[in-house]
Design an enzyme around this catalytic site. Structure first.
Site, PDB file in Angstrom:
ATOM      1  N   TYR A 200       0.861  -1.173   0.000  1.00  0.00           N
ATOM      2  CA  TYR A 200       0.000   0.000   0.000  1.00  0.00           C
ATOM      3  C   TYR A 200       0.903   1.230   0.000  1.00  0.00           C
ATOM      4  CZ  TYR A 200      -4.097  -2.871   1.111  1.00  0.00           C
ATOM      5  OH  TYR A 200      -5.113  -3.793   1.067  1.00  0.00           O
ATOM      6  N   PRO A 293     -12.561  -0.168  -1.621  1.00  0.00           N
ATOM      7  CA  PRO A 293     -11.805  -1.422  -1.557  1.00  0.00           C
ATOM      8  C   PRO A 293     -10.484  -1.337  -0.805  1.00  0.00           C
ATOM      9  CG  PRO A 293     -11.623  -0.444  -3.734  1.00  0.00           C
ATOM     10  CD  PRO A 293     -12.627   0.378  -2.993  1.00  0.00           C
ATOM     11  N   LYS A 297     -12.582  -5.200   2.482  1.00  0.00           N
ATOM     12  CA  LYS A 297     -13.679  -5.639   3.335  1.00  0.00           C
ATOM     13  C   LYS A 297     -14.943  -6.064   2.592  1.00  0.00           C
ATOM     14  CE  LYS A 297     -11.753  -5.574   7.212  1.00  0.00           C
ATOM     15  NZ  LYS A 297     -10.741  -6.431   6.582  1.00  0.00           N
ATOM     16  N   TYR A 385      -7.688  -5.387   9.602  1.00  0.00           N
ATOM     17  CA  TYR A 385      -7.402  -5.923   8.261  1.00  0.00           C
ATOM     18  C   TYR A 385      -7.626  -7.434   8.221  1.00  0.00           C
ATOM     19  CZ  TYR A 385      -5.231  -6.039   3.659  1.00  0.00           C
ATOM     20  OH  TYR A 385      -5.005  -6.194   2.307  1.00  0.00           O
TER      21      TYR A 385
END
Length: 391
Positions: A200, A293, A297, A385
């Site tokens: 990320y 997104p 989830k 997460y």
């Protein structure tokens, strides 16, 4: 036609619900507007939470996931030219699986058909009636013919644009909505992933995500303005921009390039409908809620919804106990709002707001530094997460 539970939608939520009900001896019929091929090919999410993976294993549909999926023990955050790893097992004792939603759907369809389940592909639900009575019904069309599915319970697992939510009577439901000022340009590429775990990346140029579908196929995303046309992005431009956003100060990392096989735009939205039940009509998955997104989830929330709903219907079927049916909406919404917040938080933390300024950027970097330096802050991210345990 008559069945105990009429299910609209053969996505992962509707299929898992039908499968879990079958294991408890409850009959169901699934109505799906699209073809089987379409359901098994449409690209969607790829991260399966620890608890959802356990549900799939325990219900007997997790073997291919365990064989072909990829266990991930963390994610990498990149910001300010640096990389920081979030260690899931070390922080929570849990992990996640990288296994495409298309594969989950294939597994569930194959199992339902092998078990004699009824999935009517090409069956378009046109109305849901009498949900305030003990005998609701779903009108549908198939092969040009009109038909009716009579049932005791209707489960709308037919997505954001489906008929299920629209069947709630006027004045019954409230909706909560947020549209973000950016989208994702997503690509599939026939190239081995350049990372072992998801990356990320927060950068001054915008957000980027490096994911994967298999050891041979990479899935990557770029933050782009709303209204972006994928045709405006050449393959070379995409790879150049991804490389710039993933860049590290020490330069000790290279983004591998390969043929791009698919390009698509994903708008970013948060949406919740309350309640998720009215009479004998129950909403699950995207029919009730949408998340951006970034937090991975969407699929997982849908699977949690139907896990709760299957248990509630089974208790009613076996014992005549309606307590879990009556509490379904409240029980599901507690997890929904937690996931909505986490997804919103991840989205606003990692993306550049086109209307924001340097102050906002500095706050983001400060928070990312806090996650990198604090076990407590990193644990909060990891717990959400990997998935809050189902209770």
């Amino acid at each position: 036609m008559r069945t105990r539970v009429g299910i609209i939608g053969a996505g992962p939520a509707g299929l898992l619900l039908s499968h879990l009900l079958h294991r408890r001896g409850v009959e169901s019929v699934v109505l799906e507007n699209r073809s089987r091929d379409y359901c098994e090919q449409r690209q969607r999410a790829g991260v399966v939470e620890h608890g959802v993976a356990e549900v799939l294993r325990e219900s007997g549909v997790g073997s291919r996931m365990d064989t072909d999926g990829l266990v991930h023990h963390g994610i990498e955050l990149r910001f300010d030219g640096r990389a920081h790893r979030i260690d899931f097992p070390g922080l929570t004792g849990r992990d996640v699986m990288i296994y495409a939603q298309t594969e989950v759907v294939k597994d569930l369809i194959a199992r339902r058909l092998a078990d004699g389940g009824q999935i009517l592909f090409g069956a378009k639900a046109t109305s849901v009636e009498d949900v305030e009575t003990d005998s609701p019904r779903i009108r549908f069309e198939r092969d040009g013919e009109a038909d009716v599915l009579e049932c005791d319970v209707v489960a709308a697992c037919d997505g954001f644009h489906g008929i299920g939510r629209r069947s709630l009577p006027s004045g019954v439901a409230r909706t909560f909505d947020k549209v973000y000022p950016f989208s994702w340009l997503g690509i599939l590429a026939d190239v081995a992933p350049s990372c072992e775990e998801l990356i990320y990346a927060h950068s001054e140029r915008g957000f980027a995500l490096h994911s994967m579908r298999s050891p041979e196929v990479s899935r990557l995303y770029l933050q782009v303005p709303n209204g972006t046309d994928p045709a405006d992005w050449s393959d070379e431009r995409i790879w150049d921009e991804l490389s710039a956003r993933f860049a590290l100060r020490d330069g000790d990392w290279t983004l591998e390039r390969g043929p791009i096989t698919d390009k698509s735009i994903t708008p970013m939205r948060s949406f919740v409908t309350e309640p998720m039940r009215h009479g004998r009509l129950f909403l699950a998955g995207d029919a009730a809620h949408i998340v951006p997104p970034t937090g991975a989830k969407g699929l997982n929330l849908a699977m949690h919804d139907v896990t709760l709903l299957a248990e509630a219907v089974a208790a009613w079927d076996e014992k005549g106990d309606t307590a879990l049916l009556d509490s379904y909406s409240d029980d599901a919404l507690r997890r929904v709002w937690r996931a909505e917040h986490f997804s919103y938080w991840m989205t606003t933390l990692l993306h550049r707001d086109p209307e924001g300024g340097e102050f906002d950027h500095r706050l983001q970097v400060s928070h990312l530094n806090r996650i990198a330096a604090s076990t407590a802050a990193a644990t909060e991210l990891a717990e959400n997460y990997t998935g809050i345990p189902l209770v």
